[in-house]
Design a protein around this motif. Structure first.
Motif, PDB file in Angstrom:
ATOM      1  N   HIS A 180       0.877  -1.176   0.000  1.00 19.31           N
ATOM      2  CA  HIS A 180       0.000   0.000   0.000  1.00 19.31           C
ATOM      3  C   HIS A 180       0.912   1.223   0.000  1.00 19.31           C
ATOM      4  O   HIS A 180       1.839   1.302   0.812  1.00 19.31           O
ATOM      5  N   GLU A 208       0.371   4.338   0.815  1.00 15.36           N
ATOM      6  CA  GLU A 208       0.228   5.424   1.792  1.00 15.36           C
ATOM      7  C   GLU A 208       1.538   5.521   2.580  1.00 15.36           C
ATOM      8  O   GLU A 208       2.173   4.510   2.905  1.00 15.36           O
ATOM      9  N   ASP A 265       2.618   6.042   5.479  1.00 15.80           N
ATOM     10  CA  ASP A 265       2.953   5.393   6.755  1.00 15.80           C
ATOM     11  C   ASP A 265       3.575   4.012   6.506  1.00 15.80           C
ATOM     12  O   ASP A 265       4.189   3.439   7.395  1.00 15.80           O
ATOM     13  N   HIS A 266       3.431   3.498   5.271  1.00 13.94           N
ATOM     14  CA  HIS A 266       4.020   2.185   4.939  1.00 13.94           C
ATOM     15  C   HIS A 266       5.095   2.267   3.856  1.00 13.94           C
ATOM     16  O   HIS A 266       5.985   1.438   3.816  1.00 13.94           O
ATOM     17  N   HIS A 290      -7.066  -0.170   2.131  1.00 16.75           N
ATOM     18  CA  HIS A 290      -7.693   1.101   2.330  1.00 16.75           C
ATOM     19  C   HIS A 290      -7.675   2.008   1.086  1.00 16.75           C
ATOM     20  O   HIS A 290      -8.479   2.930   0.960  1.00 16.75           O
ATOM     21  N   ASP A 293      -3.390  -2.661   6.005  1.00 19.53           N
ATOM     22  CA  ASP A 293      -4.259  -1.892   6.906  1.00 19.53           C
ATOM     23  C   ASP A 293      -5.422  -2.710   7.488  1.00 19.53           C
ATOM     24  O   ASP A 293      -5.887  -2.413   8.603  1.00 19.53           O
ATOM     25  N   SER A 351      -0.700  -4.065   9.452  1.00 18.55           N
ATOM     26  CA  SER A 351       0.369  -3.067   9.381  1.00 18.55           C
ATOM     27  C   SER A 351       0.296  -2.043  10.512  1.00 18.55           C
ATOM     28  O   SER A 351       1.142  -1.149  10.582  1.00 18.55           O
ATOM     29  N   HIS A 352      -0.724  -2.134  11.366  1.00 23.35           N
ATOM     30  CA  HIS A 352      -0.784  -1.272  12.554  1.00 23.35           C
ATOM     31  C   HIS A 352      -1.225  -2.108  13.748  1.00 23.35           C
ATOM     32  O   HIS A 352      -2.198  -2.887  13.652  1.00 23.35           O
TER      33      HIS A 352
HETATM   34 FE1  FEO Z   1      -3.753   3.392   4.581  1.00 19.85          FE
HETATM   35 FE2  FEO Z   1      -1.807   2.545   7.282  1.00 19.85          FE
HETATM   36  O1  FEO Z   1      -2.209   3.343   5.615  1.00 19.85           O
END
Ligand code: FEO
Length: 390
Positions: free
Chosen positions: A78, A80, A82-83, A144, A163, A221-222
Motif C-alpha cells: 500500500h 500510503e 505510513d508504509h 484502504h 491496513d 500493518s498497525h
Molecule cells: Fe492506509 Fe496505514 O495506511
C-alpha cells in the motif's frame, strides 16, 4: 535491539509511534505502530516499510536479523506513506532488490517517489517462490486505497493484510494474547469506523477471498498481531462490513446557551422510554473520531445544533462532513436544535442526514429556551415515533 519473531524465520521489524495523537484527523490516543515484516528464506523479503521519521528504528530491527543489503524483495502492499515512506532509503540500501506491488501500487509509487526501482507487478492469484515458502498475493482494493494488497504465506498459515484488521495501539506487546480484549476490540472498532467504514462492500469481498485460506496468524500493518482472536476479529469485520446495527442511539450535538443541550436530553429520554441505549455526545468535549466509533453499531443517529449566523455551529458542520465521508448506511436520523430568530440549523442538519441516505424522524426545533413542558412534549413525541417503528 533484540529480534522479534512472529513465526520461525519471520520477524517484526516495524516501529512504535508512542506520541502520535492525530492520524489524518483521527484521534490516536494510544499512539500506533507501523508494522514491517522480514521473511528469511532462500530469498529475503521485507513486507512494507514504516513512516519516514522511523527509518532508523526500523533499520535497527532489520540489522538484528540480517544485513539490509541482503533483501531480495520489498513487498509494497500500500503506497500510503505510513508504509511506503522509507522505500526510497531502503531501495538505496538494497539496490538489487525488486519491489513487488499491485498494478495500482505501481502507479502510486511512481507518482509518490518518481523512482527507477525494479518493480514486479502482481495480481490476485500470483505467487512468488522464495525457497521453502511461497508468497501468494491477493488484491484488496479500497481496504484502504485502490492499491491495497495482502500477502499470504501458506507454509506459515500467515496473512499479511496491511491496513485491514489494524488498530492504532503503540505497544511493546506484539500479540493479541498479551493485550486486554476490550482494548483490542475498541481500538479495532475505532480503526474500522474511521478508516474502513466506507468500504464495506470491498471488505466483504476481501473476507470472502480469505475465508478459504488456512490462517493461524493475521499480521496487520498497525498495532497488534492476531493469533488467538482471529475468529472474533473476523466476526466483527463481517458484522461491521454489513452495517449491522444495534438498538442504540447516538445523540451528537453542540450548544451555545444549553437550549440545544436540553433538547438533546429530552431526546435521550425518549430513547430511554423505549429501553434503547442512547449516548449523548457533546462535540465541545468529544472528538469526532470517538463519535464515529459509537456510530459504528448505532441504528439511530440524532444530530443537534442551535442556529448560529443563519447556519450551524462549526463543530457540528465538521462532524457532519466527516460522517458523510465515512458513509454509515441503514440508519435512522433525527435533527434537532434551538434558535432565536432565523432557525435555519435544523433544516440544514436534516438535509445533511437525508443526504447520507438516512430514514428520518420528524425534526425537533424550539425557539429560545425550551420550557419544561416543551421538553416533556419532545420526549413524548419522539418516544412515540420510536415506538411506532423507529
Ligand atoms: Fe492506509 Fe496505514 O495506511
Amino acid at each position: 535491539m533484540k529480534k522479534t519473531a512472529v513465526k520461525s524465520g519471520i520477524y517484526w521489524v516495524g516501529a512504535i509511534d508512542w506520541n502520535i495523537r492525530n492520524f489524518h484527523g483521527y484521534s490516536t490516543n494510544r499512539g500506533t505502530t507501523y508494522n514491517s515484516y522480514l521473511v528469511e528464506d532462500q530469498k529475503t523479503v521485507l513486507v512494507d516499510t514504516v513512516k519516514r521519521p522511523f527509518l532508523e528504528e526500523m533499520l535497527e530491527r532489520v540489522r538484528a536479523v540480517t544485513d539490509i543489503s541482503k533483501v531480495d524483495y520489498v513487498v509494497s502492499s500500500h503506497a500510503e506513506m505510513d508504509h511506503s515512506g522509507c522505500l526510497p532509503e531502503i531501495m538505496k540500501l538494497c539496490p538489487r532488490a525488486t519491489v513487488i506491488t499491485s498494478p495500482n501500487g505501481e502507479k502510486s509509487l511512481k507518482k509518490h517517489y518518481s523512482h527507477d526501482w525494479k518493480v514486479r507487478v502482481v495480481n490476485s492469484g500470483d505467487k512468488v517462490i522464495i525457497g521453502k515458502r511461497t508468497l501468494n498475493f491477493l488484491l484488496i482494493p479500497m481496504v484502504h486505497w485502490p492499491d491495497s494488497m495482502a500477502t499470504y504465506i501458506p507454509e506459515d498459515k500467515l496473512l499479511l493484510p496491511n491496513d485491514a484488521f489494524g488498530q492504532h495501539i503503540a505497544s511493546v506487546e506484539r500479540f493479541d494474547d498479551q493485550v486486554e480484549w476490550e482494548v483490542l476490540r475498541s481500538e479495532a472498532a475505532k480503526y474500522y469506523a474511521n478508516i474502513v467504514l466506507p468500504y464495506g462492500a470491498q471488505v466483504a469481498k476481501a473476507l470472502e477471498a480469505v475465508s478459504g485460506l488456512d490462517i493461524d496468524m493475521i499480521a496487520p500493518s498497525h498495532g497488534i498481531i492476531w493469533k488467538e482472536r482471529i475468529s472474533e476479529i473476523a466476526e466483527l469485520y463481517t458484522k461491521w462490513s454489513s452495517n449491522t446495527t444495534l438498538q442504540k442511539a447516538v445523540i451528537v450535538y453542540d450548544t451555545m446557551w444549553n437550549s440545544t443541550g436540553k433538547i438533546a436530553e429530552a431526546v435521550r429520554r425518549a430513547f430511554d422510554e423505549n429501553s434503547i441505549k442512547a449516548l449523548p455526545m457533546n462535540l465541545s468535549f468529544t472528538h469526532i473520531s470517538d463519535v464515529m466509533t459509537e456510530l459504528l453499531d448505532a441504528k439511530y443517529i440524532c444530530v443537534g445544533s442551535p442556529t448560529l449566523n443563519n447556519g450551524i455551529l462549526p463543530t457540528v458542520a465538521s462532524f457532519l462532513a466527516y460522517m458523510k465521508g465515512l458513509a454509515p448506511r441503514n440508519r435512522k436520523g433525527l435533527s434537532f436544535g434551538s434558535y432565536g430568530w432565523g432557525g435555519q440549523s435544523v433544516g440544514i442538519i436534516d438535509d445533511e442526514l437525508k443526504g447520507c441516505g438516512f430514514d428520518m424522524f420528524n425534526s425537533v426545533k424550539e425557539r429560545w429556551v425550551p420550557s419544561r413542558e416543551e421538553l416533556c412534549d419532545i420526549t413524548e413525541r419522539v418516544a412515540e415515533e420510536i415506538s411506532k417503528g423507529g
